[in-house]
Design a protein around this motif. Sequence first.
Motif, PDB file in Angstrom:
ATOM      1  N   PRO A 119      -5.520  10.113   1.557  1.00 51.01           N
ATOM      2  CA  PRO A 119      -5.636   9.257   2.063  1.00 51.01           C
ATOM      3  C   PRO A 119      -6.210   8.457   2.555  1.00 51.01           C
ATOM      4  CG  PRO A 119      -5.343  10.930   3.648  1.00 51.01           C
ATOM      5  CD  PRO A 119      -5.153  11.708   2.641  1.00 51.01           C
ATOM      6  N   ALA A 120      -7.677   8.740   2.026  1.00 54.46           N
ATOM      7  CA  ALA A 120      -9.042   7.669   1.623  1.00 54.46           C
ATOM      8  C   ALA A 120      -8.581   6.843   0.395  1.00 54.46           C
ATOM      9  CB  ALA A 120      -9.607   8.568   0.926  1.00 54.46           C
ATOM     10  N   PHE A 121      -7.209   6.959  -0.311  1.00 58.09           N
ATOM     11  CA  PHE A 121      -7.021   5.858  -1.395  1.00 58.09           C
ATOM     12  C   PHE A 121      -6.159   5.533  -0.745  1.00 58.09           C
ATOM     13  CE2 PHE A 121      -3.983   4.136  -4.768  1.00 58.09           C
ATOM     14  CZ  PHE A 121      -5.168   3.317  -5.803  1.00 58.09           C
ATOM     15  N   LEU A 122      -5.468   5.314  -0.107  1.00 57.95           N
ATOM     16  CA  LEU A 122      -4.581   4.703   0.433  1.00 57.95           C
ATOM     17  C   LEU A 122      -5.300   3.301   1.951  1.00 57.95           C
ATOM     18  CD1 LEU A 122      -1.984   3.542   1.852  1.00 57.95           C
ATOM     19  CD2 LEU A 122      -2.456   5.451   4.047  1.00 57.95           C
ATOM     20  N   GLN A 123      -6.438   4.152   2.050  1.00 61.42           N
ATOM     21  CA  GLN A 123      -7.418   3.444   3.360  1.00 61.42           C
ATOM     22  C   GLN A 123      -8.242   2.017   1.680  1.00 61.42           C
ATOM     23  OE1 GLN A 123     -10.062   5.173   6.055  1.00 61.42           O
ATOM     24  NE2 GLN A 123     -11.525   3.392   4.950  1.00 61.42           N
ATOM     25  N   GLU A 124      -8.168   2.598   1.119  1.00 65.79           N
ATOM     26  CA  GLU A 124      -8.892   1.372  -0.060  1.00 65.79           C
ATOM     27  C   GLU A 124      -7.810   0.655  -0.321  1.00 65.79           C
ATOM     28  OE1 GLU A 124     -11.358   1.021  -1.431  1.00 65.79           O
ATOM     29  OE2 GLU A 124     -12.955   3.322  -1.751  1.00 65.79           O
ATOM     30  N   ALA A 158       1.076  -1.157   0.045  1.00 67.28           N
ATOM     31  CA  ALA A 158      -0.183  -0.568  -0.386  1.00 67.28           C
ATOM     32  C   ALA A 158       0.864   1.601  -0.472  1.00 67.28           C
ATOM     33  CB  ALA A 158      -0.774   0.155   1.099  1.00 67.28           C
ATOM     34  N   ILE A 159       0.448   2.035  -0.921  1.00 60.38           N
ATOM     35  CA  ILE A 159       1.615   3.337  -1.212  1.00 60.38           C
ATOM     36  C   ILE A 159       1.158   4.289  -1.152  1.00 60.38           C
ATOM     37  CG2 ILE A 159       2.748   4.717  -2.664  1.00 60.38           C
ATOM     38  CD1 ILE A 159       2.605   2.565  -4.981  1.00 60.38           C
ATOM     39  N   THR A 160       1.718   4.941   0.467  1.00 60.87           N
ATOM     40  CA  THR A 160       2.221   6.359   1.512  1.00 60.87           C
ATOM     41  C   THR A 160       1.763   7.435   0.197  1.00 60.87           C
ATOM     42  OG1 THR A 160       3.942   5.747   2.194  1.00 60.87           O
ATOM     43  CG2 THR A 160       1.706   5.201   3.397  1.00 60.87           C
ATOM     44  N   ALA A 161       2.987   7.580  -0.313  1.00 63.07           N
ATOM     45  CA  ALA A 161       3.902   8.734  -1.599  1.00 63.07           C
ATOM     46  C   ALA A 161       4.090   8.374  -2.503  1.00 63.07           C
ATOM     47  CB  ALA A 161       3.808   9.854  -0.390  1.00 63.07           C
ATOM     48  N   LEU A 162       4.341   8.958  -3.168  1.00 64.28           N
ATOM     49  CA  LEU A 162       5.085   8.565  -4.708  1.00 64.28           C
ATOM     50  C   LEU A 162       6.185   9.738  -4.601  1.00 64.28           C
ATOM     51  CD1 LEU A 162       1.968   8.756  -6.952  1.00 64.28           C
ATOM     52  CD2 LEU A 162       3.156   6.786  -6.250  1.00 64.28           C
ATOM     53  N   THR A 163       7.589   9.724  -4.811  1.00 64.58           N
ATOM     54  CA  THR A 163       8.942  10.449  -4.667  1.00 64.58           C
ATOM     55  C   THR A 163       9.639  10.182  -5.760  1.00 64.58           C
ATOM     56  OG1 THR A 163      10.028   8.801  -3.616  1.00 64.58           O
ATOM     57  CG2 THR A 163       8.963  10.019  -2.153  1.00 64.58           C
TER      58      THR A 163
END
Length: 273
Positions: A58-63, A38-43
Amino acid sequence: MNRYPTVLTIAGSDSGGGAGIQADLKTIAALGAYGTSAITALTAQNTQGVRAIHPVPPAFLQEQLEAVFEDITVDAVKIGMVNTVEVARVIADMLDRFKPGFVVFDPVMVSTSGSKLIQDETVAVLWQELFPRVDLITPNLDEAEILIGGQIRTPATMKGAAIQMVEKGCRAVLLKGGHLVGSTIYDVLAQSSQEPLILESDYIESRNVHGTGCTLSSAIATYVARGNSLAESIIFAKEYIAGAIRSGADVVTGYGPGPLNHSFSPVSMQIVS
């Protein structure tokens, strides 16, 4: 029915492939488990540094987390880059909801190149909402100094800092001393109601150590997922790191500090019933 031991990594994406989600999945596969993410951020980064960070909503992280937890049995969780308060709270809520058996958190705050990867207000939330919910945190010296607000420059101060973090609410702390200069690397393992252990290993000369912290924490999670104790998993993970650094020391990847060799000795995928 049989299945693979499974590790879920919750972390940032490294476009250069040496750290973050990419390093985690390489490590999990190399050590014989099945990796989910589950990805929290793109760098946008490479061996020379981080150019940009794009937080995942955050909502997509939850998904992402619900999609994995609701379908696949997760034996261990590794948490990496948590750069915002909202992301920290989503992860805390998902841990409460799905109750994975083991969680290791590598509190990524500063990249190898010196780029800051976390918002200042997020640190307090880590103490309040994430650290009490995980089984082990694995900060390096720079991260530990941010967490306790003091300087750590010797094995003695490392031991004191690890104890302090446990007293503040961490279940267990593996404080990594790789940034200390010397021929011996000192790591400190502190757990509640136990005398801290100082783990020694030889320093290995190499500029290719990008993603070492990500790799160590995901290796620990993988060994736990395969049925080892926490102490065994830490020892095995340190041995894996040493081999990966040695075998990748003479390899050139990019113009800056490259990654260690995650696949130097791959293990066959384990099957569990």
